[in-house]
Enzyme design. Structure first.
Site, PDB file in Angstrom:
ATOM      1  N   HIS A   1      60.633  75.243  55.848  1.00 22.45           N
ATOM      2  CA  HIS A   1      59.666  74.689  56.790  1.00 22.45           C
ATOM      3  C   HIS A   1      58.491  75.650  56.907  1.00 22.45           C
ATOM      4  CE1 HIS A   1      62.496  71.658  58.120  1.00 22.45           C
ATOM      5  NE2 HIS A   1      63.405  72.600  58.209  1.00 22.45           N
TER       6      HIS A   1
ATOM      7  N   ASP B   1      63.690  82.643  53.805  1.00 18.87           N
ATOM      8  CA  ASP B   1      63.954  81.476  54.649  1.00 18.87           C
ATOM      9  C   ASP B   1      64.731  81.853  55.910  1.00 18.87           C
ATOM     10  OD1 ASP B   1      63.587  78.765  55.189  1.00 18.87           O
ATOM     11  OD2 ASP B   1      65.426  78.163  54.196  1.00 18.87           O
TER      12      ASP B   1
ATOM     13  N   GLY C   1      69.899  68.986  55.444  1.00 15.71           N
ATOM     14  CA  GLY C   1      70.056  68.972  56.893  1.00 15.71           C
ATOM     15  C   GLY C   1      71.017  70.042  57.385  1.00 15.71           C
ATOM     16  N   ASN C   2      71.824  70.614  56.489  1.00 11.56           N
ATOM     17  CA  ASN C   2      72.723  71.694  56.866  1.00 11.56           C
ATOM     18  C   ASN C   2      72.008  73.051  56.883  1.00 11.56           C
ATOM     19  OD1 ASN C   2      74.914  69.667  55.738  1.00 11.56           O
ATOM     20  ND2 ASN C   2      76.000  71.217  56.923  1.00 11.56           N
ATOM     21  N   SER C   3      70.799  73.107  56.316  1.00 14.22           N
ATOM     22  CA  SER C   3      70.077  74.377  56.245  1.00 14.22           C
ATOM     23  C   SER C   3      69.942  74.991  57.629  1.00 14.22           C
ATOM     24  CB  SER C   3      68.689  74.174  55.644  1.00 14.22           C
ATOM     25  OG  SER C   3      68.781  73.801  54.311  1.00 14.22           O
TER      26      SER C   3
ATOM     27  N   GLY D   1      52.295  98.624  41.742  1.00 16.13           N
ATOM     28  CA  GLY D   1      51.051  98.085  41.183  1.00 16.13           C
ATOM     29  C   GLY D   1      49.865  98.368  42.031  1.00 16.13           C
TER      30      GLY D   1
END
Length: 168
Positions: free
Chosen positions: A7, A37, A110-112, A168
């Site tokens: 999201h 996440d 939807g389980n996230s 870098g």
């Protein structure tokens, strides 16, 4: 195909957190790490009883786990059982910092964000993605190890961002 539920959110946004007893409490976003996440929300007012966090390093392949979530956004407080199928899964293309627990517990879109719990009732991971050719459960789910999530959460609480070194 790898399916996840990332999201886009902004710091300070407010959310409503629904508890197991159906109470809804307002929460504010403290910080988010899009690379893994993981986000931290602050709940004001009455504090619910927090889940116990385990040690994801102690989990072994073959250990039984339970995945808790809200599959398809329709079926609140669904619990499925499975085992830790692998540890340290990388190369999935989900983020630059992959080190997932793989499980065969049924995880669907939807389980996230739901917990992956060991049989002692301790959260050992955060459900985040599945591997699926059909878009539904096919026995390959991934969770962010809770030890990684704890480190990220501490940085988000302290600074609002996660600091990483780079060359870098």
């Amino acid at each position: 195909y790898i399916l996840t539920n990332h999201h886009v959110v902004a710091e300070g946004e407010s959310y409503i957190v629904r508890l197991a007893d159906k109470r809804e409490i307002e929460a504010r976003l403290i910080g988010i790490d899009p690379q893994t996440d993981v986000a931290v929300l602050k709940i004001d007012g009455d504090k619910p009883i927090a889940a116990s966090l385990g040690n994801s390093d102690d989990q072994e392949v073959g250990d039984w786990v339970l995945a808790v979530g809200n599959p398809f956004g329709l079926l609140e407080q669904t619990v499925t059982a499975g085992i830790i199928s692998a540890k340290g899964r990388r190369g999935l293309g989900l983020s630059n910092y992959e080190d997932y627990l793989q499980t065969d517990a049924a995880i669907n879109p939807g389980n996230s964000g739901g917990p992956l719990v060991n049989l002692n009732g301790e959260v050992v991971g955060i459900n985040t993605a599945i591997f699926s050719r059909s878009g539904g459960y096919q026995g390959i789910g991934f969770a962010i190890p809770i030890n990684q999530a704890k480190k990220i959460a501490l940085q988000l609480v302290k600074a609002g961002v996660v600091a990483r070194g780079w060359m870098g």
